[in-house]
Write an enzyme that holds these catalytic residues in place. Structure first.
Site, mmCIF file in Angstrom:
data_model
loop_
_atom_site.group_PDB
_atom_site.id
_atom_site.type_symbol
_atom_site.label_atom_id
_atom_site.label_comp_id
_atom_site.label_asym_id
_atom_site.label_seq_id
_atom_site.Cartn_x
_atom_site.Cartn_y
_atom_site.Cartn_z
ATOM 1 N N GLY A 14 0.837 -1.206 0.000
ATOM 2 C CA GLY A 14 0.000 0.000 0.000
ATOM 3 C C GLY A 14 0.865 1.247 0.000
ATOM 4 N NE ARG A 75 -1.324 -4.909 -1.379
ATOM 5 C CZ ARG A 75 -1.904 -3.715 -1.158
ATOM 6 N NH1 ARG A 75 -2.654 -3.167 -2.088
ATOM 7 N NH2 ARG A 75 -1.727 -3.097 -0.018
ATOM 8 N N GLY A 105 4.826 -1.800 4.127
ATOM 9 C CA GLY A 105 4.165 -2.205 5.366
ATOM 10 C C GLY A 105 4.547 -3.616 5.779
ATOM 11 C CG ASP A 106 2.415 -6.946 8.651
ATOM 12 O OD1 ASP A 106 3.040 -6.889 9.707
ATOM 13 O OD2 ASP A 106 1.778 -7.931 8.238
ATOM 14 C CB THR A 129 1.978 1.229 6.373
ATOM 15 O OG1 THR A 129 0.576 1.073 6.667
ATOM 16 C CG2 THR A 129 2.739 0.991 7.657
ATOM 17 C CG ASP A 131 -2.800 0.557 7.581
ATOM 18 O OD1 ASP A 131 -3.583 1.440 7.217
ATOM 19 O OD2 ASP A 131 -2.592 -0.476 6.924
ATOM 20 C CG ASP A 133 -0.070 -2.073 10.423
ATOM 21 O OD1 ASP A 133 0.881 -1.470 9.887
ATOM 22 O OD2 ASP A 133 -0.784 -2.878 9.803
ATOM 23 N NE ARG A 158 -18.282 17.411 15.372
ATOM 24 C CZ ARG A 158 -18.629 16.501 16.284
ATOM 25 N NH1 ARG A 158 -19.898 16.191 16.484
ATOM 26 N NH2 ARG A 158 -17.706 15.885 16.998
ATOM 27 N NE ARG A 166 -29.116 14.144 7.805
ATOM 28 C CZ ARG A 166 -29.220 14.698 6.612
ATOM 29 N NH1 ARG A 166 -28.177 15.249 6.045
ATOM 30 N NH2 ARG A 166 -30.368 14.682 5.979
ATOM 31 N NE ARG A 175 -2.859 -4.262 6.528
ATOM 32 C CZ ARG A 175 -1.845 -4.601 5.771
ATOM 33 N NH1 ARG A 175 -2.064 -5.192 4.612
ATOM 34 N NH2 ARG A 175 -0.620 -4.363 6.137
ATOM 35 N N GLY A 189 -12.699 15.793 17.956
ATOM 36 C CA GLY A 189 -13.720 15.889 19.003
ATOM 37 C C GLY A 189 -14.895 14.970 18.728
ATOM 38 C CE LYS A 215 -23.716 15.759 30.610
ATOM 39 N NZ LYS A 215 -23.204 14.414 30.580
ATOM 40 C CB SER A 219 -23.748 16.835 14.995
ATOM 41 O OG SER A 219 -22.524 17.316 15.506
ATOM 42 N NE ARG A 250 -28.394 11.203 5.316
ATOM 43 C CZ ARG A 250 -29.628 11.078 5.798
ATOM 44 N NH1 ARG A 250 -29.898 10.180 6.734
ATOM 45 N NH2 ARG A 250 -30.608 11.842 5.356
HETATM 46 P P1 ADP Z 1 2.051 -3.958 2.730
HETATM 47 O O1 ADP Z 1 3.519 -3.988 2.578
HETATM 48 O O2 ADP Z 1 1.472 -2.586 2.559
HETATM 49 O O3 ADP Z 1 1.584 -4.644 4.002
HETATM 50 P P2 ADP Z 1 1.120 -6.292 1.153
HETATM 51 O O4 ADP Z 1 0.643 -7.070 2.333
HETATM 52 O O5 ADP Z 1 0.257 -6.264 -0.041
HETATM 53 O O6 ADP Z 1 1.394 -4.750 1.500
HETATM 54 O O7 ADP Z 1 2.567 -6.856 0.747
HETATM 55 C C1 ADP Z 1 3.298 -6.291 -0.296
HETATM 56 C C2 ADP Z 1 4.052 -7.343 -1.055
HETATM 57 O O8 ADP Z 1 5.001 -7.979 -0.199
HETATM 58 C C3 ADP Z 1 3.209 -8.496 -1.606
HETATM 59 O O9 ADP Z 1 2.544 -8.172 -2.797
HETATM 60 C C4 ADP Z 1 4.282 -9.561 -1.826
HETATM 61 O O10 ADP Z 1 4.990 -9.307 -3.010
HETATM 62 C C5 ADP Z 1 5.206 -9.328 -0.619
HETATM 63 N N1 ADP Z 1 4.838 -10.259 0.445
HETATM 64 C C6 ADP Z 1 3.864 -10.145 1.361
HETATM 65 N N2 ADP Z 1 3.793 -11.239 2.156
HETATM 66 C C7 ADP Z 1 4.753 -12.076 1.716
HETATM 67 C C8 ADP Z 1 5.190 -13.394 2.068
HETATM 68 N N3 ADP Z 1 4.607 -14.073 3.070
HETATM 69 N N4 ADP Z 1 6.214 -13.947 1.374
HETATM 70 C C9 ADP Z 1 6.815 -13.277 0.375
HETATM 71 N N5 ADP Z 1 6.433 -12.050 -0.031
HETATM 72 C C10 ADP Z 1 5.422 -11.456 0.620
#
Ligand code: ADP
Length: 326
Positions: A14, A75, A105-106, A129, A131, A133, A158, A166, A175, A189, A215, A219, A250
């Site tokens: 991402g 990806r 990211g992760d 990222t 997120d 995270d 707001r 509303r 995520r 707030g 209070k 909204s 909404r």
């Molecule tokens: P982010 O890095 O934002 O968490 P993704 O989870 O889509 O995004 O992971 C990005 C890319 O990292 C994937 O498209 C893939 O190429 C690689 N990747 C993710 N998980 C694995 C894994 N278990 N083994 C090998 N490559 C991975």
């Protein structure tokens, strides 16, 4: 002393505002220290297709303020297979790249950890990222910008929520993490934040909202993290509307605007410091670490720790939100 001559950079997964500032910092810090630099396009996909170009200082001019990533991101399922990773390794050898800095990211760091151990290849990761995270860093590159985007959007909602008296459920990204929802709620707030880390029942929510209306508020805004654990804003709004038809409910899903825009000063500085630290890490023969900044100090966080440990939500933030939304 390290034997590294050429460093490859990629952004993957991402996208997040500030990735460009990170690319700039890694490139310039590497060149400053006498390394060659190559940009790898479209994340791990570029390692398989060979979309790679030499990077000089001018390749990264005038990008610190730009959202997105000039290296593009993607990806790549193939990288999840041993054959795909072997192709990626062959590309690196062919290109003469002997270390990688990956920004993502992760998932990106998971891929990096597997690849680094399979081929004994030096990789340093930067947490990119929105997120927030990843464990081992107070914030990730892009998080602060996304938080500010949420704040601006919710402020606007707001205005209309108040005019019509509303109840709005606003879904934000994150995520499986509630950082954007919780801090976004404090910054605007809002009356409540529904986050995956804490289970909230409809009747608890009702209590909060009723308190708000009683209070003399006219909204109510509830920020909802997009996670499957919360069920998302639409799902929650439907449940509340069914049980309390007296409310004018909404839903707004903020969506991809949260990923775009010029990075905040915080994210530019974070990305610059982290990018520069990535080169220090390689110079110190560190490998398979993510750069984190905790309490304003640079830290090298082993990939395993960054990925596997859940980053906890600060209870003090939750209490602050509760106290201030009465
Ligand atoms: P982010 O890095 O934002 O968490 P993704 O989870 O889509 O995004 O992971 C990005 C890319 O990292 C994937 O498209 C893939 O190429 C690689 N990747 C993710 N998980 C694995 C894994 N278990 N083994 C090998 N490559 C991975």
């Amino acid at each position: 002393m390290s034997q590294i001559k050429c460093i490859g950079i990629l952004t993957s997964g991402g996208d997040a505002p500030g990735m460009n500032a990170a690319i700039r910092a890694v490139t310039r810090a590497a060149i400053y220290n006498g390394f060659e630099v190559k940009g790898i396009y479209r994340g791990y996909k570029g390692l398989i297709t060979g979309e790679i170009a030499p990077f000089k200082t001018q390749n990264v001019s005038n990008i610190i303020q730009q959202g997105g990533t000039i290296l593009k991101t993607a990806r790549c399922q193939e990288f999840k297979t041993p054959e795909g990773r072997k192709t990626a390794y062959d590309t690196l050898v062919k290109e003469g790249i002997d270390a990688l800095v990956v920004i993502g990211g992760d998932g990106t760091l998971t891929g990096a950890r597997i690849f680094a151990s399979e081929f004994n290849f030096p990789i340093v990761g930067l947490p990119g990222t929105i997120d927030n995270d990843l464990f081992g860093t107070d914030t990730t590159i892009g998080y602060d910008t996304a938080l500010n985007t949420i704040m601006e959007a919710v402020d606007k909602i707001r205005d209309t929520a108040t005019s019509h008296e509303r109840l709005f459920f606003i879904e934000v990204m994150g995520r499986d993490a509630g950082f954007l929802a919780l801090n976004g709620a404090i910054a605007t707030g809002a009356e409540a934040a529904i986050i995956p880390e804490i289970s909230t029942e409809v009747d608890q929510l009702e209590e909060l909202i009723k308190n708000g209306f009683r209070k003399s508020k006219n909204s109510s805004i509830v920020l909802v993290a997009e996670s499957p654990t919360t069920g998302g804003a639409m799902h929650l709004a439907e449940r509340v509307q069914k049980e309390y038809p007296q409310y004018d409910v909404r839903v707004t899903i903020l969506g991809h605007i949260q990923r775009g825009g010029s990075p905040t000063a915080h994210d530019r500085i974070l990305a610059s410091r982290m990018g520069s630290a990535a080169i220090d890490a390689l110079l110190e023969d560190q490998r398979n670490v993510m750069i984190g900044i905790r309490n304003n100090e640079i830290e090298y966080v082993p990939f395993n720790k960054a990925i596997k440990n859940d980053k906890p939500i600060d209870r003090e933030l939750l209490n602050t939100l509760r106290r201030l939304s009465i």
